[in-house]
Structures are given as structure tokens and as C-alpha cells.
Design an enzyme around this catalytic site. Structure first.
Site, PDB file in Angstrom:
ATOM      1  N   ASP A   1      -5.493  -1.788  -4.179  1.00 14.82           N
ATOM      2  CA  ASP A   1      -6.807  -2.348  -3.861  1.00 14.82           C
ATOM      3  C   ASP A   1      -7.383  -1.699  -2.599  1.00 14.82           C
ATOM      4  O   ASP A   1      -6.661  -1.067  -1.806  1.00 14.82           O
ATOM      5  CB  ASP A   1      -6.664  -3.873  -3.667  1.00 14.82           C
ATOM      6  CG  ASP A   1      -7.922  -4.618  -4.056  1.00 14.82           C
ATOM      7  OD1 ASP A   1      -8.996  -3.995  -4.119  1.00 14.82           O
ATOM      8  OD2 ASP A   1      -7.832  -5.841  -4.292  1.00 14.82           O
TER       9      ASP A   1
ATOM     10  N   ASP B   1     -14.623  -7.588 -10.473  1.00 14.38           N
ATOM     11  CA  ASP B   1     -14.061  -8.921 -10.261  1.00 14.38           C
ATOM     12  C   ASP B   1     -14.750  -9.934 -11.162  1.00 14.38           C
ATOM     13  O   ASP B   1     -14.208 -11.009 -11.432  1.00 14.38           O
ATOM     14  CB  ASP B   1     -14.267  -9.365  -8.805  1.00 14.38           C
ATOM     15  CG  ASP B   1     -13.182  -8.813  -7.885  1.00 14.38           C
ATOM     16  OD1 ASP B   1     -12.162  -8.328  -8.403  1.00 14.38           O
ATOM     17  OD2 ASP B   1     -13.361  -8.855  -6.655  1.00 14.38           O
TER      18      ASP B   1
HETATM   19  C1  GLA Z   1      -9.973  -7.970  -4.484  1.00 15.24           C
HETATM   20  C2  GLA Z   1      -9.703  -7.627  -5.931  1.00 15.24           C
HETATM   21  C3  GLA Z   1      -9.242  -8.864  -6.673  1.00 15.24           C
HETATM   22  C4  GLA Z   1      -8.021  -9.447  -6.009  1.00 15.24           C
HETATM   23  C5  GLA Z   1      -8.317  -9.709  -4.539  1.00 15.24           C
HETATM   24  C6  GLA Z   1      -7.066 -10.135  -3.799  1.00 15.24           C
HETATM   25  O1  GLA Z   1     -11.083  -8.772  -4.346  1.00 15.24           O
HETATM   26  O2  GLA Z   1     -10.841  -7.080  -6.534  1.00 15.24           O
HETATM   27  O3  GLA Z   1      -8.951  -8.555  -8.018  1.00 15.24           O
HETATM   28  O4  GLA Z   1      -6.939  -8.574  -6.138  1.00 15.24           O
HETATM   29  O5  GLA Z   1      -8.842  -8.568  -3.890  1.00 15.24           O
HETATM   30  O6  GLA Z   1      -7.314 -10.386  -2.476  1.00 15.24           O
END
Ligand code: GLA
Length: 730
Positions: free
Chosen positions: A466, A532
Site C-alpha cells: 500500500d 477502495d
Molecule cells: C488503504 C487501502 C485499503 C486498506 C487501508 C488500510 O486505504 O486502500 O484497502 O488497506 O489502506 O489502512
């Protein structure tokens, strides 16, 4: 194939030709790019360009060489071309650099390092020498014959006796006549990535891109220039992308002589690369393609290219259950083991432990950088849960955000100078975190070592990589103009080392959802978290927009709860499943809390997905209706032999008086009979490919938003359905 004859270079792919010539003054002049033409016809094209101009600068008293109207392969600043140029160079002596063609070479290995396309069938480099300084610029073209793709980049070699400032370096310039084309870019924001946007090209310049240090959710590097009337199925179109994950620039301009100039490359806003004497600079690759059958044709070229020549990992992608929306930070051995039990029962193939497992992380204010387990949550270490998961024959995955550091972390307490920040000015943070200075070799070593240890100690099969904040205070002092580029090159070095060392570990790319969905990351991560936002209404737009430039085989889509955690919009479970199935399906449901009936629905979805997933990779994917302007998104995916496939329809709004949807299928064998069915809804028809493509498939009206509840008929917006297509016989 590349030929260079009678001063004309012709680059042919399966269905396209790209031609340029070298003028008598040593410039490379664009002649033609489009549908394939026979070799040896280039002279016809040259004649067309010999224009006498009144209001233009010209070369060496030759009024027929109007610099402002020429269609160049690459333009250098300060040499009479008043349009935006592709390269700006300066040195301490304030010289103007006069670049002249010197020679060409066919078949040499390209100097691109780290992130790059692979498997090209041919290459040509043109060498340009500076008349008044020891500087060389090479223009490279690589050919990907089968996918009708050409990639272009430049290399600058500084053999002069002083440092050279590169203020602007586009990877590609394509000049052509303007005849009403429009520009299509893919823009958005968090949770709204890659929405399709059309722009008229007036006599002006459209510049977009990203200056955030990442390819961004705001403007993807992929774009299309298509005929005014072009659509998904019709019109001459050119498509472009960049093998790069950092700040990028798209520039499309129309000049007073009605020429179009299209360029892409590293964002030039604030860019300045200090090229020391004796050193060289290689730009990222720009990828271009042409198709004469609308956006679908250029998308399909890009899909093939990405699957064959960008993505390196060739193994299976498991159906994963990710813990994020199920438990957020409230993760523990008990919870994960219960989820694993249920996940196995339901047919999942991997379990990915998302954020919250490390340091003392209970929210997003701490611990990034402390990549060891939180013993309050996993008292017997992560090995215990990893073994538990793998003993069930599930792959074990883990979330990391390696490029970041929290102020509240052991890593920061020990090495605060590793964080990018500038003392004496106000601190800017995003999600309470700072970015690590990857250009520092100690930081790179730390990350490579700690990630290697995690992989080995916990026997990790899968990493979700990430990246949750953008750049603000750019470090680098005197070299701050090149910092963002060096950061990305350092990131690639880390990823190159790790993927070489652990070729079987799957890396899922992620950046606050789909904020770094680009060809650079796809070299290392065969799949990217698309967004997301998993609400089907938003998702249909996001996945459709993404499909213009990227194959569905690289998009991860999750089945998540209704109402959606991002939009609070409620949707039927089957709709969530249908949309998630168009790509790499996974889930973020808390399956331990689902009712038995819900578990049956989702297990069934996994079973059905296993039947279609071999179509996902390598399929020919078409958009049959443009849901950005119409009420329906309609997608068709067919396997390479055109035997098996599926159609997914997403219907946005129920309309009281509306015609039944009629869908003309594409890419079928005309003489073969196909069965098209959805057995759950008792829908089945059999017809020849020719009929399905020319007459079309008429869906009964009850597919347009009517769903039967247990005791009443509800009219529901945002519905989807999937039909299976199967060739049966001649
Ligand atoms: C980001 C990612 C999510 C999740 C969060 C965790 O927002 O896009 O899918 O993994 O971080 O903190």
C-alpha cells in the site's frame, strides 16, 4: 518489423504502420501513423509536407522548411518551433543545443533498466548529435508486433565538460494533422478513479497529469485521441500510456496550422535533472497504439501488451479474502483463524491480513515502519496464524506500507532523518504519516531486509503493497528538481530486488485504493486494487473507465457488504457479485457474521467464478454500451478461441416506460451456434454468431431493474446480471 530504406523508416506491426524520414537538415519528420500500408510508399507522404509558409521561421533561407508547421518526431526547445517542445536542455554556459541526426541502428538491446516492457520483436535507435556540444540524444522505438504497440523513449548522454540541466524530457512526441479529433482522459479522485472524460481540442494546449509523486487517482497516464465521431466500436483512435508510477504529464495541443502535437512523459512542472558530465539519463517508456475500430480496438491492443509484455508474474491469482472491511484494525489471532475456517469452507483460496497486525497499530496514527507483529493481537507470533492458514491449503497474505513512516514508531525514534521533511517550515502530513526517503541507500537496505525477513519468517505468499499519502515537501536540496523521479527509480530498485529474490510471492499494488494504477507498478505487481470504493454503482464506472487502458486480469474487485462502507448505498448481493466477477474476484466481507443463506450465495458465487476465471486472463474484452453516457454498462469477455465467454450488464436506473435492452455481441464466429444463458433466471437462447452480432440479443424486460422479493415485486436501481456464452456446434 522495421525497415530503413531511401531515407524512410517504416515500422510495421500486425495491423499498423509508423513512418518517418530524416530531412535534409537532419530532423526526424513524422510521415504517417495509422492502419498498415505497403512498404515503399513513403515518398507520397513526404511531398505532402513540403509547404511554403508566410508566417513561420525556416531553416537556412529555405522557405519551404517552415519549422512551425513541420510534423517532427521530437522537438528541441529554442530552435524555432514555437509549439511546446519535447526537450529543454540548458548548461552553465547558456548554450543553445542544435541536435542533428547522425546515424541509426536496428536491433540493438534497449538501455532501459528496472521497470520496462519486455519481449519486443525489433528496435531502432536514432542518434542525434549536438553540433555545438558533446551531447547525444537517442530516440528509441521498440516494436510489439502482435499487440500493435510501439514503445518510445529517449536517452540523453552528456559527454560535454559541464553539467547539463534537463528541464523537460518527454518520452514521446507525435505530430499529426488535426481533423476534429477529441481527447479522452481518465480522471477522478479517491473512490472515483479513472472516470472517462472527453475534451474538445481547440486551438490551445491541454496539459494534465499528476504532480503528486504518484501516477494518481486524479489523472491516469493512459489517454486516447480519437476521431470526433469515435465510440467504443467505431473510429480511428490512438492510445497512449507511460511505463511510470511517478508524476507524469499528458500534453495535447493544436496549433495555428492545424497540427496536433501529442506528448507524454515525466511531469515537467518543477522538473530539473542535473546530468553530470559523463552520465546518461533514460526516460520512461511511452507506449502507443493505433486501432481503426474505436476505443475497444485500442483497449484490446493495450490489454494484450500489458498481459504479455508488462506483467512478469505468470502464476495463478487466488480468490482472496481480505480482512480490512471485515475487522478494520480490530484484528487478532482468534478473529483471523475464525475467518480462515469459514473462508476455506466457502471456497476462498487466500487470506490476506490487512492493516493493524504490526507494531502497536490500533488506528492510523502509529507504527508504520515497525514491521513486526503486535503481540497483544498475535501472542504466539504471526507464524502461528500463517501456519494455521496454510495448513488449510489457503495462501497467506499480508498488508505492508513499506514506503511510509509514522512519527509514533520505533523506526522514527531511531532514524527520524529517514523521513522526508524539511526542518524550519511547517510540517505537512497525510493520514498522520510521512514518506521515507527511498533515495537513501540505508533506507532501501532496511526495507529490502525487513521485507525479506517477513517473507521468510512468516512464509508469505502474497503482499498487499500500500501507499497512502502523496508528496509535499520535496527533499533533495540543489537536486530537488529530480527528487521525485529518483524516488520512483529507488522504489523500482527495491521492487526489482524483491521480485527477483521471491518470484513466487504475488504483490498486489494499492495506493489508497487505485491511486497508483499504472504500467510501472504492473511490472512488479500483477494485480492492483482498483479502488477502495466497492459499491457496484461506483465500481461499474471505475472498472469500465479502467478497462479502456488495462485488462480485467489486473483489476482486483471485492465483494463487500451492503450498504457499502464507502457510499452507504444498498445493493442486492447478486449485483455486488456480478460486478466483482469482472476481474480478479475477492472479498472483504466479515464472513463469520454472514447468515447461512448469505454464505450460500457467496460460496455459490465463488464456485461460478471458478468456472469463468480462466477467461479473465487473455480474453478479448469489449464495452458494448457506454455507461458513462447511457443507462447501462455492458461488457463482453471472450476467450482466445471465441468459444467461451460472458456478458455482464449493469443497469443504473429503472425506467417505467423503456425498451428492452438489445445487445449486439462482438467477436463471435459467424457460423457457429452459441448458447447464451443465465440458468438462475431461466433465460437461455441459442443462435448463430452472425445473428447474435448483427441482430443482437434482446433481454426480457424483467432484467431491467425488476427483482422479485419474497412476497412483493420491488423495482430496484443498480442491478446487474451475467450471461454465459458457450459455443455448441456448427
Ligand atoms: C488503504 C487501502 C485499503 C486498506 C487501508 C488500510 O486505504 O486502500 O484497502 O488497506 O489502506 O489502512
Amino acid at each position: 518489423m522495421i525497415t530503413f530504406k531511401d531515407n524512410i523508416c517504416q515500422i510495421n506491426t500486425l495491423n499498423t504502420s509508423y513512418l518517418f524520414t530524416i530531412t535534409k537538415y537532419g530532423d526526424a519528420m513524422q510521415l504517417y501513423y495509422g492502419a498498415k500500408i505497403p512498404n515503399g510508399e513513403g515518398n507520397v507522404l513526404i511531398q505532402k509536407r513540403s509547404l511554403l509558409l508566410v508566417n513561420s521561421l525556416y531553416m537556412d533561407k529555405d522557405v519551404s522548411y517552415g519549422i512551425d508547421d513541420m510534423q517532427f518526431e521530437y522537438s528541441y526547445a529554442h530552435r524555432g518551433d514555437s509549439r511546446p517542445c519535447a526537450m529543454t536542455l540548458r548548461n552553465e554556459n547558456g548554450e543553445v543545443f542544435d541536435m542533428v541526426f547522425d546515424c541509426y541502428k536496428i536491433g540493438e538491446n534497449p538501455p532501459t533498466k528496472l521497470t520496462k516492457s519486455h519481449g519486443h520483436s525489433d528496435s531502432i535507435k536514432l542518434v542525434f548529435k549536438c553540433l555545438n556540444s558533446d551531447i547525444i540524444v537517442e530516440h528509441w522505438y521498440l516494436v510489439y508486433e502482435d499487440s500493435d504497440v510501439i514503445s518510445r523513449f529517449v536517452r540523453v548522454i552528456n559527454n560535454s565538460n559541464c553539467e547539463l540541466d534537463i528541464f523537460k524530457v518527454m518520452s514521446m512526441q507525435l505530430d499529426m494533422e488535426y481533423n476534429g479529433q477529441k481527447l479522452i482522459t481518465f480522471n477522478g479522485a479517491w473512490g472515483r478513479e479513472r472516470y472517462k472524460n472527453c475534451h474538445e481540442i481547440a486551438q490551445c494546449r491541454i496539459v494534465c497529469g499528476s504532480n503528486t509523486g504518484m501516477s494518481s487517482a486524479e489523472c491516469n497516464p493512459f489517454f486516447i485521441v480519437g476521431e470526433q465521431t469515435s465510440s467504443n466500436t467505431k473510429g480511428d483512435c490512438f492510445a497512449f500510456n507511460l511505463v511510470y508510477s511517478g508524476s507524469h504529464e499528458i500534453s495535447v495541443g493544436r496549433d495555428s496550422f492545424d497540427n496536433l502535437r501529442i506528448m507524454n512523459g515525466i511531469n515537467s512542472d518543477g522538473f530539473c535533472y542535473k546530468l553530470a558530465k559523463g552520465c546518461e539519463f533514460v526516460s520512461p517508456e511511452s507506449v502507443i497504439t493505433f486501432g481503426k475500430d474505436g476505443y475497444n480496438s485500442v483497449s484490446q491492443n493495450m490489454h494484450k501488451f500489458i498481459e504479455n509484455n508488462i506483467v512478469r508474474y505468470k502464476g495463478t491469482i487466488p480468490i482472496m479474502l481480505n480482512t480490512w472491511e471485515a475487522v478494520y484494525f480490530d484484528i487478532s489471532y482468534e478473529k483471523v483463524s475464525q475467518i480462515a475456517d469459514k473462508a476455506k469452507e466457502m471456497g476462498f483460496e487466500a487470506l490476506v491480513i490487512d492493516d493493524g497486525w504490526f507494531g502497536v497499530r490500533n488506528d492510523d496514527t502509529s507504527s508504520l515502519g515497525d514491521w513486526f507483529e503486535n503481540t497483544a493481537k498475535f501472542p504466539n507470533g504471526l507464524e502461528q496464524i500463517s501456519k494455521y492458514i496454510q495448513n488449510k491449503d489457503l495462501k497467506f497474505g499480508i498488508w505492508l506500507e513499506p514506503e511510509m513512516i509514522s512519527e509514533n514508531s520505533d523506526l522514527y525514534r531511531k532514524n527520524s532523518h529517514w523521513a522526508i521533511k524539511i526542518d524550519g517550515i511547517r510540517e505537512i502530513v497525510g493520514r498522520n504519516q510521512m514518506i521515507l526517503d527511498l533515495t537513501n541507500v540505508d533506507v532501501r537496505e532496511y526495507l529490502i531486509n525487513s521485507i525479506s525477513q517477513i517473507i521468510e519468517k512468516y512464509n508469505v505468499d502474497y503482499i498487499k503493497w500500500d501507499y497512502n499519502r502523496r508528496f509535499s515537501d520535496i527533499a533533495g536540496g540543489r537536486k530537488s528538481g529530480q527528487y521525485l523521479h529518483e524516488y520512483i527509480m529507488s522504489l523500482y530498485e527495491i521492487l526489482e530486488t524483491l521480485t527477483t529474490k521471491y518470484p513466487n510471492v504475488i504483490i498486489e499494488g494499492c495506493a489508497s485504493g487505485g491511486g497508483r494504477f499504472d504500467l510501472g507498478m504492473l511490472c512488479y505487481s500483477p494485480i492492483i486494487w482498483t479502488s477502495d470504493n466497492t459499491n457496484p454503482h461506483s465500481r461499474a464506472h471505475i472498472q469500465d473507465g479502467t478497462s479502456y487502458g488495462y485488462p480485467i486480469s489486473v483489476m482486483i474487485n471485492h465483494i463487500s457488504p451492503s450498504p457499502s462502507h464507502q457510499t452507504a448505498r444498498a445493493t442486492l448481493p447478486q449485483t455486488v457479485i456480478d460486478i466483482a466477477s469482472v476481474g480478479r474476484m475477492g472479498s472483504q466481507l466479515d464472513i463469520t457474521k454472514c447468515s447461512e443463506q448469505e454464505c450460500d450465495i457467496y460460496s455459490n458465487a465463488i464456485k461460478n467464478y471458478k468456472n469463468i476465471r480462466n477467461i479473465i486472463h487473455g480474453c478479448s474484452f469489449s464495452r458494448l454500451s457506454d455507461g458513462f453516457v447511457q443507462n447501462d454498462f455492458v461488457w463482453q469477455a471472450m476467450d482466445e478461441q471465441c468459444n467461451n465467454g460472458f456478458i455482464t450488464i449493469f443497469h443504473k436506473r429503472f425506467n417505467t416506460v423503456s425498451k428492452s435492452l438489445k445487445i449486439k455481441l462482438t467477436g463471435l464466429n459467424a457460423d457457429i451456434n452459441y448458447n447464451v444463458y443465465d440458468r438462475n433466471r431461466n433465460f437461455e437462447i441459442t443462435a448463430k454468431g452472425a445473428t447474435l452480432m448483427n441482430v443482437g440479443l434482446v433481454l426480457p424486460q424483467n432484467y431491467q431493474g425488476n427483482e422479485k422479493n419474497s412476497n412483493s415485486l420491488m423495482l430496484i436501481d443498480d442491478t446487474a446480471l451475467t450471461l454465459t456464452i458457450q459455443a455448441i456446434s456448427k
